[in-house]
Design an enzyme around this catalytic site. Structure first.
Site, short mmCIF file in Angstrom:
data_model
loop_
_atom_site.label_atom_id
_atom_site.label_comp_id
_atom_site.label_asym_id
_atom_site.label_seq_id
_atom_site.Cartn_x
_atom_site.Cartn_y
_atom_site.Cartn_z
N ASP A 68 0.81 -1.21 0.00
CA ASP A 68 0.00 0.00 0.00
C ASP A 68 0.85 1.27 0.00
OD1 ASP A 68 -2.20 -1.61 0.17
OD2 ASP A 68 -2.99 -0.74 2.01
N ASP A 69 0.23 2.36 -0.46
CA ASP A 69 0.62 3.76 -0.23
C ASP A 69 1.64 4.32 -1.21
OD1 ASP A 69 -1.09 3.55 1.88
OD2 ASP A 69 0.38 4.00 3.43
N HIS A 119 -5.84 3.07 -4.28
CA HIS A 119 -5.89 3.30 -2.83
C HIS A 119 -6.32 4.74 -2.55
CE1 HIS A 119 -5.13 1.89 1.17
NE2 HIS A 119 -4.02 2.58 1.39
N HIS A 123 -5.60 9.39 0.23
CA HIS A 123 -5.51 8.54 1.42
C HIS A 123 -6.29 9.11 2.62
CE1 HIS A 123 -3.67 5.79 4.41
NE2 HIS A 123 -3.35 5.05 3.36
N HIS A 219 3.67 -2.22 3.26
CA HIS A 219 3.70 -0.86 2.72
C HIS A 219 5.03 -0.64 2.02
CE1 HIS A 219 0.47 -0.53 5.71
NE2 HIS A 219 0.02 0.49 4.99
#
Length: 263
Positions: A68-69, A119, A123, A219
């Site tokens: 993620d991210d 995503h 965020h 991540h």
């Protein structure tokens, strides 16, 4: 892999095509990707036992790697290098503004055969900003990905993960109606906490030994995760785990040299 995967999609065997074998790895000692699992919102609208009552149909000692991210060049590049060294494909849930800032890194993900999911753009906690603003941020995230990679094929599934897993029933329904498979996770390394790469490795392997399989959340923006990943991939190999690569039905953008642009 391309021929077998497309054949599965033509006959509509979405979840039963999970035994498609991944492309052979030139390194016989590498972990490799054992098989490809095609997912569709019609059959698996949401997966991950941390958030939902169901998850992907994985066998014992099978894992799906998700990040993620990102992208964040300083760390995502190291993650991609570690995966490439072991011929492993993963799924990256990217933040739209990061994708816009690092388009070449996003293209590198696809070029190396990884799947890319949304995503959101910025965020946020989607369950706290109101339905309309939440949808706008989600859509802006998808648009940012498509601006770099090109649009997905009409009717293709999309992959999406809520930041902080903060969904609402209405947003979940929206994602399903739009053909998006919502990913939760089955286990994670808690890499948002400060720890050393060795501490993260010990924590993750202990949790995996207990769960034995599942969707793993990491991540690619965390230095400790990038540093830990080569050792974790070796652990998977040494302990008989198999990596499963998730591909959205109808979209071959994660197949190397096929689908959306990756140059």
């Amino acid at each position: 892999m391309k021929t077998a995967l497309n054949a599965c999609l033509i006959v509509g065997l979405v979840m039963t095509c999970g035994d498609v074998h991944a492309a052979p790895c030139p390194r016989p000692d590498a972990l490799g990707t054992a098989r490809t699992l095609v997912v569709d919102a019609k059959t698996t609208p949401r997966v991950g036992l941390k958030s939902f009552p169901q998850t992907l149909p994985l066998n014992d000692k099978e894992v799906v790697l998700t990040f993620d991210d990102g992208p964040l060049p300083a760390t995502t590049g190291k993650v991609l290098a570690a995966l490439s060294a072991e011929c492993v494909q993963a799924t990256f849930f990217v933040v739209g503004r990061n994708a816009q800032a690092s388009p070449q890194m996003l293209k590198a993900m696809v070029r190396q055969g990884h799947s890319v999911g949304n995503h959101t753009w910025s965020h946020p906690m989607l369950n706290q900003i109101g339905h309309a603003k939440a949808l706008a941020d989600i859509d802006k995230g998808f648009a940012a990905d498509d601006a770099v990679l090109g649009p997905v094929r009409p009717g293709a599934a999309r992959l999406f993960r809520f930041p902080f897993f903060a969904s609402t029933p209405a947003l979940l329904d929206d994602m399903e109606s739009r053909g998006a498979v919502v990913f939760g996770a089955d286990l994670w390394a808690s890499d948002w906490l400060k720890m050393t790469p060795q501490q993260e490795l010990d924590l993750l392997t202990a949790r995996l030994a207990h769960a034995r399989k599942g969707i793993i959340l990491l991540h690619d923006t965390k230095y400790q995760t990038a540093a830990m990943l080569p050792a974790f991939l070796r652990y998977l190999k040494q302990n008989g785990y198999k990596v499963v690569h998730v591909v959205p039905a109808g979209d071959t953008s994660s197949t190397p040299s096929n689908g959306r642009a990756a140059d």
